[in-house]
Design a protein around this motif. Sequence first.
Motif, mmCIF file in Angstrom:
data_model
loop_
_atom_site.group_PDB
_atom_site.id
_atom_site.type_symbol
_atom_site.label_atom_id
_atom_site.label_comp_id
_atom_site.label_asym_id
_atom_site.label_seq_id
_atom_site.Cartn_x
_atom_site.Cartn_y
_atom_site.Cartn_z
ATOM 1 N N GLN A 282 0.833 -1.199 0.000
ATOM 2 C CA GLN A 282 0.000 0.000 0.000
ATOM 3 C C GLN A 282 0.873 1.257 0.000
ATOM 4 O O GLN A 282 0.594 2.226 -0.712
ATOM 5 N N GLU A 313 -6.222 -7.415 2.890
ATOM 6 C CA GLU A 313 -5.532 -6.183 2.513
ATOM 7 C C GLU A 313 -4.483 -6.463 1.444
ATOM 8 O O GLU A 313 -4.324 -5.700 0.478
ATOM 9 N N GLN A 317 -4.263 -4.884 -2.501
ATOM 10 C CA GLN A 317 -3.090 -4.191 -3.041
ATOM 11 C C GLN A 317 -2.514 -4.925 -4.247
ATOM 12 O O GLN A 317 -2.077 -4.298 -5.213
ATOM 13 N N ARG A 320 -4.605 -4.074 -7.287
ATOM 14 C CA ARG A 320 -4.221 -2.771 -7.822
ATOM 15 C C ARG A 320 -2.901 -2.870 -8.588
ATOM 16 O O ARG A 320 -2.764 -2.322 -9.694
#
Length: 376
Positions: A282, A313, A317, A320
Amino acid sequence: MTAPQYAGKVDEILLGLTHAVRAAGVPVTYDRATTFLEAAALVGAGGLAQVRLAGRATLCAGPEDIVRFEQVYAEWFAGRDDLPRRVDREEQNELVSPLPEDDGADGVEGEADALHVAASEVEVLRHRDVAALSPEGKALLDRMIGQLRPRLPVRRATRRTAWRRGEIDVRSTLRAMLRHMGEPARVHHRRRGTRTRRVVLLVDVSGSMRPYADALLRLAHAVAQAPRQGGSSGAVEVFTLGTRLTRVTEALRTRDPERALVRVAEAVPDWSGGTRLGQVLQVFLTREHTRYLARGAVVVVVSDGWERGDGAELAVQLSRLHRMSHHLVWANPHRGKEGYRPVQVGIVAALPHVDKFVAGHSLRAFEDLLEVIAHA
């Protein structure tokens, strides 16, 4: 493990010791190795006690280094009472060749057998797990990694260059006709050139990756030193992952791999710590100076997937990162081992979002990873 017999070449035995100590995790640079040889010559390299004191004084920078040095020293000189006598350079020139003088078939066959055995040992080492190698094997592996010649991936450039075929370059063709007073001239062609595609390496240096971290960073150094096309700057970016994100690109641009790794060790504050891959990725994707690096790049994550944070999480990420990058590769040192199953939290979160899931535990696996990068 005993030191090899070098027919009185004490310096080669002592240099072998420095390679083994460096493979054990002690940051032995070229300057330290040279100082060690000079110190051993001053105190008398013929005695093992003097060699031990010289090594502790020149190769070690702290208590932890001394412990590792003592372990390697004990294994390296196991079974040896003393070193051969130091031979001067004039005497070395007068030494008789260790090869037999007989040029008959027996000598040729013996030499061929020796070469065959040496080649077989190197081939076995290429497939051995890095974590299972002895200090002597790791020293040889370091040299073999240094001999790798990675090829960086390329992409089509927007600018066109002259070529012998392809689309017609109207402007160049008309200019050639004007130089010939309007008479027909040779038709010029052009094509889109190529540039090096950016490669981003994210290397996990947490505690679970400690047996592989040194070899993987040497591999990253080889990639950072690879030639590039089209004058591409910043074609390779390297970061370490752990509890935080650390950029080590500048350190790995140092041409000497030993100096480069020492600079990396000084720059990484979370060496052999925990793992928070989701949070670190992140940061990579949101920080102002790094968030653009993955766009259109070949991104390689090297990790065993032991995630202490939230797997959800990490999945977000990685999703993305997969959308931004041209190709997303995950290399896992345990991937190539027999009986391995991808059940770790990080790997379960990563598999739906990676383009390639490859091994990263041996020199052969490193070579395959370089091929994946080159053809991405």
